[in-house]
Design an enzyme around this catalytic site. Structure first.
Site, PDB file in Angstrom:
ATOM      1  N   ASP A  88     -64.133  18.748-156.904  1.00  0.00           N
ATOM      2  CA  ASP A  88     -64.208  18.286-155.646  1.00  0.00           C
ATOM      3  C   ASP A  88     -64.813  19.279-154.779  1.00  0.00           C
ATOM      4  O   ASP A  88     -65.842  20.056-155.130  1.00  0.00           O
ATOM      5  CB  ASP A  88     -62.937  17.768-155.107  1.00  0.00           C
ATOM      6  CG  ASP A  88     -62.915  16.514-154.053  1.00  0.00           C
ATOM      7  OD1 ASP A  88     -63.377  16.859-152.936  1.00  0.00           O
ATOM      8  OD2 ASP A  88     -62.722  15.389-154.343  1.00  0.00           O
ATOM      9  N   HIS A 128     -61.401  17.664-148.219  1.00  0.00           N
ATOM     10  CA  HIS A 128     -61.566  16.549-149.021  1.00  0.00           C
ATOM     11  C   HIS A 128     -60.827  16.876-150.505  1.00  0.00           C
ATOM     12  O   HIS A 128     -59.691  16.168-150.846  1.00  0.00           O
ATOM     13  CB  HIS A 128     -62.945  15.965-149.177  1.00  0.00           C
ATOM     14  CG  HIS A 128     -63.023  14.571-150.119  1.00  0.00           C
ATOM     15  ND1 HIS A 128     -62.723  14.664-151.287  1.00  0.00           N
ATOM     16  CD2 HIS A 128     -62.989  13.331-149.622  1.00  0.00           C
ATOM     17  CE1 HIS A 128     -62.997  13.164-151.818  1.00  0.00           C
ATOM     18  NE2 HIS A 128     -63.000  12.464-150.590  1.00  0.00           N
ATOM     19  N   SER A 323     -61.363   7.317-152.626  1.00  0.00           N
ATOM     20  CA  SER A 323     -60.908   8.628-153.067  1.00  0.00           C
ATOM     21  C   SER A 323     -59.585   9.003-153.126  1.00  0.00           C
ATOM     22  O   SER A 323     -58.878   9.366-154.121  1.00  0.00           O
ATOM     23  CB  SER A 323     -61.793   9.869-152.147  1.00  0.00           C
ATOM     24  OG  SER A 323     -63.060   9.930-152.001  1.00  0.00           O
TER      25      SER A 323
END
Length: 500
Positions: A88, A128, A323
Site C-alpha cells: 500500500d 491509506h 479497501s
C-alpha cells in the site's frame, strides 16, 4: 437511613441503589408512587437521564461482531503466529499499529520501499496503508471491550508501492509483489492484502500485475483484494480483483446502527461483476462502511483533505471503501490460519465462501445478485469450523494458466437486454432470480435461507471453463488474445468515497 430512602419506603417504592455522595437513591416507582413522592417535604425528584462522552465517536468495532471475530477472540484466536503483508502507501512507523497493545511487542517485522528497492522504515504520508493495516491488526481496546483490529496479534510486513497521493505504477507494485514472494518464508507471510486497483486493459492472463498475483497464490500466499469503489455498475471489478483465483471483496455497511442488523445493506460504491472473462466477482462482502482506523490529520494527506472524518479519539479516522472491507477479510484469514496453519489458499477461499451468509429478502430470495455480493457476508467463526475445503477454484489449473497452455472463462453470460446470468457446465442457465440491482432489501435472516445455496457442488461460478477464441459481451470489451497491459500502466489505491 437517609431521608430519601425513608421517603421512598413510605410510599411503597423499590430502592435500586443508595447514592451516598448526594444523599440520594435510585428507585423504581409506579406512576402513583411517583406522584406521592413528589408531595414529600424536603425531597427532590429527578428522572434518570442518559449521558454520553464528549470524546468524539466511539471506537465502533461492529466489523468484529458482524463477522464473528469477537467469538473467535474469546476462544483465543487473535492471529498470533501469522504474518500479513500490506502492499500500500506504507505504514506510519512512529505511531499506530506498530506496537501491539495486547503483548507490548513490536508487531512490524519488516518494511520495504518498492520504489527505492530498499528495506527501510516507510513513512506513510498518505494514510491509506496505515488505516488498512490498523483494521487488520489494531490492538487498541474500544469502549465495547473489543480490539479495534480483526487479528490484533498478527505480524505485519509493510510494502510501500504507492506515493503520497496514492498513485503508483504497475512496475513498482510488481516489484513489491516480487519482494513479498522472495521473502515470504523469511517472515512467514501467509496473507497479502491488496487494497488498490486499476481498470482492466487486457484479459487477466495477459496482465503482468495479475500474473504476479497468481504467482503468489500458487506459492501458498492467500491474496485478498478489494473489488474496487466503482459500483454499482456491472463489470466494474478492478485489477487484480479480476483474477479468478484470489479472494475479491466487496463492501457492506451497517447504516450506523451497530446493534441492529435488519438495516444493513450493500454499499453503493462496491464494484460489481462479472469480470470480462465471465467470472463471478466479488466472492464475498465484508464490513466496509465508516470503519475507524489509525490516521492523523497532521501527518496524512487523506485526513488533511477530509478533516471532517477525523475523530477526537487519539488519532483515529473514519473511512469507507472496499479497501477497508478487504482489510477485514485479511484479518479474518489470519484467524483461520492460526486455527489451522496447514490450510492452502484454495481451502481458505472455500471455507470462507461456503460459510458466508447471503443477503435475502422477505421471501428468502437473493436481495442482491451474486455479481454484487458473491456468496454473501463472511462469517469467520463459521469458516474456521467449516468442513468444506474443496469448493473453490474448481476446474482451474493455475500452473497451466501461468504456463499459457490453458485459458479459462467463468460461467457468467449476458442476455440481449443487458442482464447477467450463470450457466452450468452444460450451458444451461441456473439461479434465475436476483440478478438485477435493487436498493433496499435487508440483510437480516440471510442464514435462514431454507433451501440452502443455489450453487450446488461447491459454487458453480468457481468452476473454470476453457477460453476458446474470446468472449464478446454485447456492451463490454473484446480484447485480442494477445492484448497485454504494459508494466508502465498506472495503478492506485481505491479512490475516495463518502461515508456509508
Amino acid at each position: 437511613m437517609t431521608a430519601a430512602s425513608a421517603a421512598v419506603l413510605r410510599i411503597g417504592g423499590d430502592i435500586a441503589r443508595e447514592l451516598a455522595i448526594i444523599d440520594g437513591v435510585t428507585a423504581r416507582l409506579t406512576a402513583s408512587q411517583l406522584a406521592a413522592l413528589r408531595t414529600q417535604p424536603g425531597i427532590q425528584v429527578q428522572q434518570d437521564r442518559d449521558l454520553q462522552t464528549m470524546g468524539g465517536p466511539q471506537l465502533d468495532t461492529y466489523q468484529r461482531v458482524a463477522i464473528g471475530a469477537d467469538r473467535l477472540g474469546a476462544q483465543g484466536f487473535t492471529g498470533s503466529g501469522v504474518t500479513v503483508a500490506v502492499l500500500d502507501t506504507g505504514l506510519w512507523y512512529s505511531w499506530g499499529p506498530v506496537k501491539n497493545n495486547l503483548s507490548g511487542k513490536n508487531r512490524i517485522l519488516a518494511m520495504y520501499n518498492a520504489s527505492k528497492n530498499k528495506v527501510q522504515n516507510t513513512a506513510d504520508k498518505n494514510g491509506h496503508g496505515t488505516h488498512v493495516a490498523s483494521i487488520i491488526a489494531g490492538s487498541t481496546i474500544s469502549e465495547t471491550g473489543e480490539p479495534q483490529g480483526i487479528a490484533p496479534d498478527v505480524g505485519l510486513v509493510g510494502v510501500q508501492a504507492f506515493n503520497d497521493d496514492g498513485s503508483g505504477s504497475y512496475s513498482t507494485v510488481i516489484a513489491g509483489l516480487d519482494w513479498v514472494l522472495a521473502n515470504k518464508a523469511t517472515y512467514n507471510i501467509r496473507v497479502l492484502n491488496l487494497s488498490f486497483g486499476a481498470k482492466p486493459r487486457s484479459f487477466y492472463w495477459n496482465d503482468p500485475l495479475a500474473r504476479a498475483v497468481m504467482k503468489l497464490w500458487q506459492a501458498g500466499v492467500v491474496v485478498v483484494v478489494s473489488a474496487g469503489n466503482w459500483g454499482p455498475d456491472a463489470q466494474s471489478i478492478t485489477v487484480p480483483g479480476n483474477v479468478p483465483y484470489v479472494i475479491t471483496v466487496g463492501a457492506m455497511t451497517n447504516n450506523y446502527t451497530a446493534k441492529t442488523a435488519n438495516d444493513d445493506r450493500l454499499a453503493s460504491f462496491s464494484s460489481t461483476g462479472p469480470t470480462y472473462e465471465g467470472f463471478v466477482k466479488p466472492e464475498l462482502v465484508a464490513p466496509g462502511g465508516h470503519l475507524i482506523g489509525v490516521m492523523d490529520d497532521g501527518n496524512h494527506r487523506i485526513a488533511k483533505q477530509h478533516p471532517e472524518y477525523a475523530t477526537a479519539n487519539d488519532r483515529l479516522y473514519t473511512m469507507s471503501g472496499t479497501s477497508q472491507a478487504a482489510a477485514v477479510v485479511s484479518g479474518a484469514v489470519a484467524l483461520m490460519l492460526q486455527a489451522q496453519p496447514a490450510l492452502t489458499p484454495d481451502q481458505v477461499k472455500c471455507k470462507l465462501m461456503s460459510s458466508a451468509r447471503p443477503a435475502v429478502d422477505g421471501a428468502h430470495k437473493l436481495a442482491y445478485s451474486v455479481f454484487q455480493q458473491g456468496a454473501g457476508q463472511i462469517n469467520v467463526y463459521d469458516a474456521v469450523y467449516s468442513q468444506n475445503t474443496t469448493c473453490a477454484n474448481v476446474g482451474l489449473n493455475i500452473a497451466a494458466d501461468l504456463a499459457g497452455t490453458k485459458r479459462y472463462a467463468g460461467p457468467a453470460r449476458q442476455r440481449a437486454d443487458g442482464t447477467y446470468y450463470i450457466i452450468d457446465a452444460l450451458g444451461n442457465p441456473i439461479n434465475q432470480q436476483g440478478y438485477l440491482w435493487n436498493n433496499g432489501y435487508l440483510w437480516n435472516q440471510g442464514y435462514l435461507w431454507s433451501n440452502g445455496y443455489l450453487w450446488p457442488n461447491g459454487y458453480l461460478w468457481a468452476n473454470g471453463y476453457l477460453w476458446p477464441n474470446g468472449y464478446l459481451w454485447p456492451n463490454g470489451y473484446l480484447w485480442p488474445q494477445n492484448a497485454t497491459t504494459s508494466p508502465a500502466s498506472v495503478a492506485g489505491i481505491n479512490h475516495w468515497v463518502e461515508q456509508e
